[in-house]
Design an enzyme around this catalytic site. Structure first.
Site, PDB file in Angstrom:
ATOM      1  N   GLU A 122     113.066  74.976  79.147  1.00  0.00           N
ATOM      2  CA  GLU A 122     112.129  75.948  79.871  1.00  0.00           C
ATOM      3  C   GLU A 122     111.454  75.372  80.879  1.00  0.00           C
ATOM      4  O   GLU A 122     111.281  74.009  80.710  1.00  0.00           O
ATOM      5  CB  GLU A 122     111.470  76.528  78.939  1.00  0.00           C
ATOM      6  CG  GLU A 122     112.194  77.744  77.759  1.00  0.00           C
ATOM      7  CD  GLU A 122     111.261  78.054  76.826  1.00  0.00           C
ATOM      8  OE1 GLU A 122     111.792  79.310  76.419  1.00  0.00           O
ATOM      9  OE2 GLU A 122     110.277  77.839  76.488  1.00  0.00           O
ATOM     10  N   CYS A 142     112.081  67.620  71.275  1.00  0.00           N
ATOM     11  CA  CYS A 142     111.265  66.474  71.464  1.00  0.00           C
ATOM     12  C   CYS A 142     111.371  65.656  70.010  1.00  0.00           C
ATOM     13  O   CYS A 142     111.565  66.238  68.888  1.00  0.00           O
ATOM     14  CB  CYS A 142     109.708  66.763  71.353  1.00  0.00           C
ATOM     15  SG  CYS A 142     108.686  65.520  71.747  1.00  0.00           S
ATOM     16  N   CYS A 149     102.431  71.669  67.773  1.00  0.00           N
ATOM     17  CA  CYS A 149     103.037  72.126  68.939  1.00  0.00           C
ATOM     18  C   CYS A 149     104.591  72.689  68.578  1.00  0.00           C
ATOM     19  O   CYS A 149     105.367  72.350  67.559  1.00  0.00           O
ATOM     20  CB  CYS A 149     103.451  70.820  69.624  1.00  0.00           C
ATOM     21  SG  CYS A 149     104.734  70.958  71.096  1.00  0.00           S
ATOM     22  N   GLY A 211     109.237  68.193  75.609  1.00  0.00           N
ATOM     23  CA  GLY A 211     109.626  66.661  75.715  1.00  0.00           C
ATOM     24  C   GLY A 211     108.544  65.778  75.987  1.00  0.00           C
ATOM     25  O   GLY A 211     107.472  66.155  76.314  1.00  0.00           O
ATOM     26  N   SER A 243     102.086  64.056  81.569  1.00  0.00           N
ATOM     27  CA  SER A 243     101.457  64.104  80.228  1.00  0.00           C
ATOM     28  C   SER A 243     102.226  63.267  79.318  1.00  0.00           C
ATOM     29  O   SER A 243     103.355  63.491  79.154  1.00  0.00           O
ATOM     30  CB  SER A 243     101.267  65.451  79.877  1.00  0.00           C
ATOM     31  OG  SER A 243     100.530  65.541  78.543  1.00  0.00           O
ATOM     32  N   LEU A 266      95.129  63.325  73.551  1.00  0.00           N
ATOM     33  CA  LEU A 266      94.567  62.637  72.807  1.00  0.00           C
ATOM     34  C   LEU A 266      94.322  63.382  71.350  1.00  0.00           C
ATOM     35  O   LEU A 266      94.700  63.165  70.428  1.00  0.00           O
ATOM     36  CB  LEU A 266      93.006  62.200  73.335  1.00  0.00           C
ATOM     37  CG  LEU A 266      92.244  61.124  72.417  1.00  0.00           C
ATOM     38  CD1 LEU A 266      92.957  59.957  72.320  1.00  0.00           C
ATOM     39  CD2 LEU A 266      90.681  60.932  73.047  1.00  0.00           C
ATOM     40  N   CYS A 387     100.809  76.374  76.924  1.00  0.00           N
ATOM     41  CA  CYS A 387     100.788  75.149  76.352  1.00  0.00           C
ATOM     42  C   CYS A 387     101.449  75.048  74.783  1.00  0.00           C
ATOM     43  O   CYS A 387     100.715  75.502  73.989  1.00  0.00           O
ATOM     44  CB  CYS A 387      99.673  74.186  76.094  1.00  0.00           C
ATOM     45  SG  CYS A 387      99.133  74.053  77.739  1.00  0.00           S
TER      46      CYS A 387
HETATM   47  N1  SAH Z   1     105.033  65.670  75.269  1.00  0.00           N
HETATM   48  C1  SAH Z   1     103.966  65.531  76.316  1.00  0.00           C
HETATM   49  C2  SAH Z   1     103.997  66.643  77.207  1.00  0.00           C
HETATM   50  C3  SAH Z   1     104.225  68.034  76.746  1.00  0.00           C
HETATM   51  S1  SAH Z   1     102.979  69.107  75.917  1.00  0.00           S
HETATM   52  C4  SAH Z   1     102.598  65.474  75.736  1.00  0.00           C
HETATM   53  O1  SAH Z   1     102.569  65.869  74.354  1.00  0.00           O
HETATM   54  O2  SAH Z   1     101.674  65.085  76.220  1.00  0.00           O
HETATM   55  C5  SAH Z   1     101.648  69.624  76.949  1.00  0.00           C
HETATM   56  C6  SAH Z   1     100.175  69.588  76.448  1.00  0.00           C
HETATM   57  O3  SAH Z   1     100.177  70.805  75.493  1.00  0.00           O
HETATM   58  C7  SAH Z   1      99.976  68.430  75.397  1.00  0.00           C
HETATM   59  O4  SAH Z   1      98.807  68.051  75.609  1.00  0.00           O
HETATM   60  C8  SAH Z   1     100.331  69.085  74.072  1.00  0.00           C
HETATM   61  O5  SAH Z   1      99.296  68.195  73.216  1.00  0.00           O
HETATM   62  C9  SAH Z   1      99.720  70.685  74.332  1.00  0.00           C
HETATM   63  N2  SAH Z   1     100.077  71.284  73.394  1.00  0.00           N
HETATM   64  C10 SAH Z   1     101.131  71.424  72.300  1.00  0.00           C
HETATM   65  N3  SAH Z   1     101.200  72.466  71.646  1.00  0.00           N
HETATM   66  C11 SAH Z   1     100.039  73.036  71.864  1.00  0.00           C
HETATM   67  C12 SAH Z   1      99.661  74.392  71.297  1.00  0.00           C
HETATM   68  N4  SAH Z   1     100.143  74.750  70.370  1.00  0.00           N
HETATM   69  N5  SAH Z   1      98.516  75.067  71.890  1.00  0.00           N
HETATM   70  C13 SAH Z   1      97.739  74.171  72.982  1.00  0.00           C
HETATM   71  N6  SAH Z   1      98.444  73.052  73.448  1.00  0.00           N
HETATM   72  C14 SAH Z   1      99.207  72.516  72.771  1.00  0.00           C
HETATM   73 FE1  SF4 Z   2     106.455  66.515  71.695  1.00  0.00          FE
HETATM   74 FE2  SF4 Z   2     104.221  66.751  73.359  1.00  0.00          FE
HETATM   75 FE3  SF4 Z   2     104.925  68.550  71.686  1.00  0.00          FE
HETATM   76 FE4  SF4 Z   2     103.956  66.397  70.696  1.00  0.00          FE
HETATM   77  S1  SF4 Z   2     102.971  67.796  71.979  1.00  0.00           S
HETATM   78  S2  SF4 Z   2     105.763  67.287  69.858  1.00  0.00           S
HETATM   79  S3  SF4 Z   2     104.913  64.992  71.934  1.00  0.00           S
HETATM   80  S4  SF4 Z   2     106.137  67.901  73.512  1.00  0.00           S
END
Ligand code: SAH
Ligand code: SF4
Length: 411
Positions: A122, A142, A149, A211, A243, A266, A387
């Site tokens: 996507e 991922c 996530c 990813g 990121s 973080l 996100c």
């Molecule tokens: N894998 C990378 C980039 C993709 S995720 C990473 O983890 O940084 C993009 C951002 O969305 C990351 O900061 C991730 O932690 C955040 N994210 C993931 N699931 C989320 C959710 N359910 N609600 C809000 N942010 C989320």
């Molecule tokens: Fe993968 Fe980023 Fe989701 Fe963590 S937040 S599972 S690293 S896509």
């Protein structure tokens, strides 16, 4: 079907399947999408052009391909009419296949795309008053399993190729009708204040889709080089943010070889909580991660590192957590900004979003310590585009099918 090879990735035990970047299509023609100029020249030479011609033609085709968005050799007006069919017989300029395009009530757009070997991924476009941000995927699924996530609940299917990554940006330009008619230059000295969007809709890119981009480093780098090249898509590296969940061994190379802005997921300030919600922390802990951030090439007060922090009720959102966050960022003397992301729910998620009062209190503590801590407004939640909500529907469908099958066989 795309051919796959195995690629070993630092910090991972198992090699990850990747599609070969050049796979002739069923009709024998080669897709140039995602290839750099030198590789296009090699292919032209292999197809019979002499070295000089191959170099000249690759330069022209490259410009048309990435700078002007042409997909038809017949539109490449400075290439001889006799040459155009020669190219068209041997090569194509592809795009990712669109399975579905969705529009959110807030203007956010999400596209479900499909690779030639049938995997769904996507991309999301988020328009704002002063900018338009494309959220680009780097992998189908991922390998990491961050507990909040949705993408993390998918298995990793494979890394995306450079063509499948840059193809997302090109598709967005197609959809927004934004290919320049002539030459578009980027200025190396551009900064936020002098940037002119020129009415352009797509101004920024974030590698925040599906990813972990640093587990697909080479392909992400190769794709972003095409995006950043002045004769390519010509988008400044200052407008691109990558990121990572914290793949420490690849962070220095990211700064040196790609040079884009860095965002770090973080999400927690203690080993106990981060081990649980961002499990890569068990491999690369918070101190190691923050040290890599303070060494990140190119970070400065003008180009701060973004620390993303998802607000999870009663998990990581106390005032004490906020104070500890400030202490950590100050201890490493980081040019930092904090992005507070209200948790976006998905079916079966084991968390709730913190209350607005809690988020405000957390934000104020960080802000009063002199660190910017805006709360990100969720976008595109109604179409699962926010996100962490990305998880391809094919996967969802097959899960639903599996559930139906299970029910049928049980009854
Ligand atoms: N894998 C990378 C980039 C993709 S995720 C990473 O983890 O940084 C993009 C951002 O969305 C990351 O900061 C991730 O932690 C955040 N994210 C993931 N699931 C989320 C959710 N359910 N609600 C809000 N942010 C989320
Ligand atoms: Fe993968 Fe980023 Fe989701 Fe963590 S937040 S599972 S690293 S896509």
């Amino acid at each position: 079907m795309a051919d796959t090879a195995l690629m070993s990735i630092p910090g991972q035990v198992d090699p990850v399947p990747v599609a070969r970047s050049i796979t002739p299509r069923a009709d024998g023609r080669i897709d140039l999408l995602g290839l750099p100029k030198a590789r296009i020249a090699e292919l032209f030479a292999q197809a019979g052009l002499d070295a000089k011609q191959a170099k000249l033609r690759s330069k022209q085709v490259y410009h048309w391909l990435y700078h002007r968005g042409a997909t038809d050799f017949g539109a490449m007006t400075d290439i001889a009419k006799t040459m155009q069919p020669w190219l068209a017989e041997r090569f194509v300029v592809g795009r990712p296949n669109i399975v579905e395009a969705q529009h959110s009530s807030d203007g956010t757009r999400k596209w479900l795309l499909q690779t030639d070997d049938g995997h769904d991924y996507e991309m999301v476009f988020i328009p704002d008053a002063d900018r338009g941000t494309l959220c680009v995927s780097s992998q189908v699924g991922c390998t990491l399993n961050c507990t909040f996530c949705h993408t993390g609940t998918m298995r990793l299917v494979r890394n995306l190729t450079p063509g499948e990554i840059v193809g997302q940006v090109m598709l967005a330009r197609d959809a927004l009708g934004e290919w320049p008619k002539g030459r578009m230059d980027i200025s190396e000295v551009e900064d936020e204040t002098e940037y002119r969007a020129d009415g352009r809709l797509l101004t920024n890119i974030v590698m925040m889709g599906m990813g972990e981009p640093l587990y697909n480093f080479d392909h992400v780098r190769d794709a972003l080089q095409l995006v950043m090249d002045g004769d390519g898509l010509a988008l400044s590296k200052r407008r691109i943010t990558l990121s990572t969940s914290g793949v420490v061994p690849m962070m220095a190379r990211c700064g040196e070889e790609i040079g884009v802005n860095l965002a770090v997921s973080l999400h927690a300030v203690t080993k106990e909580v981060r081990d649980e919600i961002v499990p890569i922390n068990r491999k690369y802990g918070i101190d190691e991660l923050l040290r890599a951030c303070s060494d990140y090439p190119g970070a400065s007060n003008a180009r701060r590192i973004t620390f993303e922090y998802v607000m999870l009720k009663d998990k990581n959102d106390s005032d004490q957590d906020a104070h500890e966050l400030v202490r950590l960022l100050k201890r490493y003397d980081l040019p930092a900004k904090v992005n507070l992301i209200p948790f976006n729910p998905w079916p079966g998620a084991p968390y709730e979003c913190s209350t607005p009062e809690r988020i405000r209190s957390f934000s104020n503590i960080v802000f009063e310590a002199g660190i910017s801590a805006p709360v990100r407004t969720p976008r595109g939640r109604d179409i699962d585009a926010a996100c962490g909500q990305l998880r391809t529907s094919a996967e969802k469908k097959s899960r639903a099918e599996r559930d139906r099958e299970a029910t049928a066989s049980a009854s």
